[in-house]
Structures are given as C-alpha cells and as structure tokens.
Enzyme design. Structure first.
Site, PDB file in Angstrom:
ATOM      1  N   ASP A  19       0.849  -1.202   0.000  1.00  0.00           N
ATOM      2  CA  ASP A  19       0.000   0.000   0.000  1.00  0.00           C
ATOM      3  C   ASP A  19       0.888   1.258   0.000  1.00  0.00           C
ATOM      4  O   ASP A  19       0.810   2.067   0.896  1.00  0.00           O
ATOM      5  CB  ASP A  19      -0.932   0.001   1.214  1.00  0.00           C
ATOM      6  N   HIS A 250      10.102  -0.075   8.831  1.00  0.00           N
ATOM      7  CA  HIS A 250       9.052  -1.076   9.007  1.00  0.00           C
ATOM      8  C   HIS A 250       9.037  -2.073   7.842  1.00  0.00           C
ATOM      9  O   HIS A 250       9.393  -3.243   7.988  1.00  0.00           O
ATOM     10  CB  HIS A 250       7.694  -0.388   9.133  1.00  0.00           C
TER      11      HIS A 250
END
Length: 317
Positions: A19, A250
């Site tokens: 995303d 991340h």
C-alpha cells in the site's frame, strides 16, 4: 500437508502485497535491488493511501525501477470494519511525501489481487518454484484469497507479514499497529490459516532506523534520488512524533528478512487478534490460540546495511 520444495541457492521468488507508502517504496526498490530476491508480482491494497493511489504508486515504482513485473489491484475496503482515514500526515496525500513521478504508462493486471495471488502461487508451485508472499499493508487481499482459494495454503512457500505489535505498544492506538488496526478480521484469518507465517511487528521494526544522510550518500540515480526526496517528508514526521530526524524501517525489515531470514530471531507464539472495542487490532499472546512464528529480535545494523547496500550496488537506474 506437503509443503513446496524450496531451492535455497536461487533468488527467493516473492509477491509483494503493498500500500505504498514511503517505507513500502523503500522496501520495493530495495527488493528489486537485492540479488537474493526475485519479485514475480505486486498486489495492491488500501492502507497508507486509497487503493487507486496505491495501485498508481506501485506501477510508478515498477517503471522507476525499469522492471517488467505485473501489478494487480486488490481490496479497497476492510472485510468488516468501517474504513479508517488514510494516514496522510505520515506519507502525504499521494503516499510519496509530495514527490511526483510520471503517470504510469503500464496498466494493472486484469486479475484482482486475490485471484492473482491464488493463480500465481499455484503456477509457481507446479513449476517447482514456490512463491513467498511478503505482505506490507493490511491483510485484506490475503484473507480474500484464503476464502476464495483455500488451496493457496499448500501452494505458498511462506508468508511474511509486516504488522502487529506483540510485546510492544502500537503506533495507531496504545495497543494496535496500523496494518492490523485497519483490518483486524483479515489479520485474524491470515494468522490462523495453516500456512507458514512469519510475523514481523513493531517489536523489531522500530529497532532499525534510517536517516536522510544515509540516502543522500547513495550513488546518484533516479531511484535513489526519489527515495532521498520522499524520505524528507517521512523523517519530518518522525521528528515531530518520535523525536528523531530519520525513520523506522518497518516494511524494509520484512523485505530484508525475505532475503536473509538470519536477520531475525523468531519464536513460535500463540496469538490472537482483538476484533472490536477499544483494543481493536491488538495482537497478543493467547495460550490455546494458533501459533505463529514471531520476530522477537532483529539485527538492526544488518537490515539497514542490506537496504543501503542493495541500493548502492547500481542494480537500479
């Protein structure tokens, strides 16, 4: 269940579910530059940005990297919960911190992401080159693929999930990490499915950091220049909210672990996802629940070095 045979000597073939998102862009371009990985496709999902933006951004990254890789658009909404606002403060309204790329000339694959995942993993297993799914966003596409094509659990080599916070505070609420918070029902389905999952949560991803000067020091190129510019927005957010002028790695941690699992220390833990209430999206140890391989420690310098080393090696334009 007969697991697919994996040739550890060859680059690991992966599909990245994403995303984008600035750290997604780092992970994707880092994976394209990593000789230990072969990206066979990308699927897109709502999350950091709306689905249409995520799909456009992913197509732009494929073109930026000068690769010929299919991109399939997926879920625009969570399975059951109302959609949450997109975190524009983190990644900007466009997902890339305001750094504009040319509109993509390539089009998405005609298949939806769940169909793409099921068909590509089935074909790869038949060709004795089973795929690992690296999931960087909400897990809606994976949950829909599980529901529509249950045999996918036998076709994949593994699933690497960036999400959750097991023994660590969340980053959206005190309890929940963003990807699990945005679709907790999908997260619960993916963790409970009988396929090999490695969960990489905030427990380890906040150990690895990158700084603007790291990217500025990379050899000049259109990919490194794009990342250096986008990272300025991401670093400013971290300075305002976390007190340091850099960013957590991340999603790049998940990509690095796909390339080199030895970068993580993992432990099998029984996990449950909270589906509603104030702790919605929380994942915690719950005796008697399904066990998942969970990253509990990471080689943070190794993760950072793997990303920067790949980008510095001249494998991308």
């Amino acid at each position: 269940m007969n697991r697919p045979i994996v040739d550890n000597a060859a680059p690991r073939p992966v599909i990245i579910d994403t995303d984008p998102g600035i750290d997604d862009a780092m992970a994707i371009l880092g994976a394209f530059a990593d000789p230990a990985l072969e990206i066979r496709g990308l699927t897109t999902v709502f999350g950091n940005v709306p689905l249409a933006t995520a799909t456009r951004n992913t197509l732009q990254l494929v073109e930026l990297a000068a690769r010929s890789v299919p991109v399939a658009a997926g879920a625009a909404l969570p399975l059951r919960r109302p959609p949450a606002p997109h975190p524009e403060i983190v990644h900007g309204t466009d997902g890339f911190g305001g750094v504009q790329l040319p509109e993509p000339a390539i089009a998405p694959d005609t298949r939806t992401a769940p169909v793409f995942l099921a068909e590509e993993t089935r074909a790869a297993r038949a060709a004795h080159s089973p795929l690992t799914i690296v999931a960087l966003g909400p897990l809606t596409n994976l949950a829909l693929a599980l529901e529509a094509s249950p045999a996918i659990v036998e076709d994949v080599a593994g699933v690497i999930v960036m999400g959750g916070a097991v023994r660590h505070p969340g980053n959206v609420t005190d309890e929940a990490e963003a990807n699990f918070w945005q679709d907790p029902h999908a997260a619960a389905l993916v963790l409970a499915a009988p396929w090999p999952v490695t969960l990489i949560g905030l427990d380890v991803t906040e150990c690895a950091r990158l700084y603007p000067e790291d990217l500025a020091a990379l050899p000049p190129g259109r990919c490194t220049a794009f990342l250096a510019r986008a990272a300025r927005h991401y670093a400013a957010f971290h300075l305002d909210t976390r007190g340091f002028h850099g960013c957590y790695l991340h999603d790049p941690t998940a990509a690095a672990a796909a390339a080199d699992p030895a970068l993580l220390e993992t432990r099998r833990l029984p996990l449950a996802v909270t589906l509603e209430g104030a702790a919605e999206g929380m994942v915690r140890e719950a005796p008697g629940s399904d066990e998942v391989e969970v990253a509990i420690a990471a080689n943070a310098p190794g993760i950072r070095a793997r990303l920067l080393g790949g980008l510095a090696a001249g494998r991308l334009p």
